[in-house]
Design an enzyme around this catalytic site. Sequence first.
Site, short mmCIF file in Angstrom:
data_model
loop_
_atom_site.label_atom_id
_atom_site.label_comp_id
_atom_site.label_asym_id
_atom_site.label_seq_id
_atom_site.Cartn_x
_atom_site.Cartn_y
_atom_site.Cartn_z
N LYS A 1 -19.57 30.26 -6.82
CA LYS A 1 -19.64 28.40 -6.09
C LYS A 1 -19.19 29.22 -4.25
O LYS A 1 -18.06 30.49 -4.01
CB LYS A 1 -18.22 28.11 -6.41
N ARG B 1 -21.78 23.37 -20.21
CA ARG B 1 -22.41 22.61 -20.55
C ARG B 1 -22.40 23.24 -22.03
O ARG B 1 -22.79 23.63 -23.40
CB ARG B 1 -24.09 22.20 -21.03
#
Length: 514
Positions: A289, A363
């Site tokens: 990130k 996920r």
Amino acid sequence: MKKDRITTTTTKAAETIKTDLLVYFAVEAKGKMPACDVAVEPQVKKAFELKDFSGKAAEQILFYPPPGSNISALRVLVLGTGPVNKEKETGTALDMLREAGGEVAKVCASVKAKDVAVCLPTSKHLSPAISDPELSAGALAEGIILGDYRFEKYKESTKKKTDYPGLGAIEFVCKEDPDIVCQGIEKAKNSAFAACTARDMANEPGNHWTSADFAAYAKQLAADTGLGYRCLEKKEMEQMGMGGILAVNQGSYVPARMVVLEYLPENRTETILLVGKGLTFDSGGISIKPSEGMQEMKYDMCGGAAVMCAMHAVALEKPDVGVVAIVPATDNMPGSRAIHPGDIITHYNGVTSEVINTDAEGRLILADALAWGIETFKPTCVLDAATLTGAVIIGLGHHYTGLVSNNDALVKAVEAAGNLAGEPVWRLPLNKNYEKQIESKVADIKNTGGKPAGTITAAAYLSNFVGKTPWAHLDIAGTAWDFTKKAYIPKGPSGTATRTFINLVRNWKTGKVK
């Protein structure tokens, strides 16, 4: 604030209570003097005549009873509620009371009140939608407790002896239905303190809240309340083939854990499974990130905090329905063994996945937890909460939690629970067109479908692990922190979804989901 310091009383007149702050409410009356308790009529009348106070929501009169006054409190607050609310939607009306409670907490902080006595408004001054004193008293109590929240655990050299530590006690004064009011306030204590604990967890930095801390909290909670506890360690997950959570954990020196709390009464006919993303820090892995704002990625475990803290209320209230909470817990780091973009993993249920982006990791860990949890506990339904996608913020801002589900009845139940909590959800679609976006040429699925409909394609990924079990996915990335500005919501983590899950369990009706 200590939970056991909150009491209710019906035996004392409010004016006789010795307290740092005594709170009355005044109802706006369209050009007329606001309706209020006779004890504060002189002050309200004077302020109204001077056009300083009309009873609008959050308007305040703060005064100090003079020597010889029949009021024993050191200070008196008259708080405007606005007009008698004609709102027919219960959740909206309750949230207005919750906000009033938050305003009370703000005043307590400004005058550094150690304790407060609150005169509950009578039913004639409330919306017809919340004429039930259990609901109205509970909402006001929730607002005060949630509004009194603060996290100062790591303030050392900057902390002063004069800093306000928060309320030590709240006393509620009621004139009607004291037993029902007491029930409402007890429930409010359970749900509000659960949400505050979830905020505490989220505020902990990544070096002080790891998978081990999730496990330790759950183990202690189980010991204190009688819940069942289980923790799947790394070796066990390797033997079971939980390739998703293990892949995310590859770059970390802290082992992954699957933390489980169980409330399974013998007389249950149904079981609700709650799964919460426990990503204790998310660097993005090799798909790292941007550095700006990365410190907020300690909040990536807010879903796990919500389900774990909801279980505390479940343990206290002992519903007829069974409830199980699972938190897949790890961090996501770009260590030398970290998973690479393009790697292929195999989940617990045998589904293979091509990892396109290592920053789409939530996920991956949820998938194993969902598949294993459904197989193990055979629940009536399953709900997951996760700070899963930035896309949900683009779509819904910070005002609604995104909801994706395969079951209309479950959606209605979640919507109702969220509205009661002041945590609204908004349903997004899911069909084969979105599922096609995550088709892979080299594996069964891939872990991202690109920017378009990113929240929905993330849910489409999870749908591969729930089968036909009724399922609802809550994407709380936009509401877990920076939630809609409210008097009872602090800056930073909000504890969202905690009270939604508690309300869902409280109001569960057998057979409502098929």
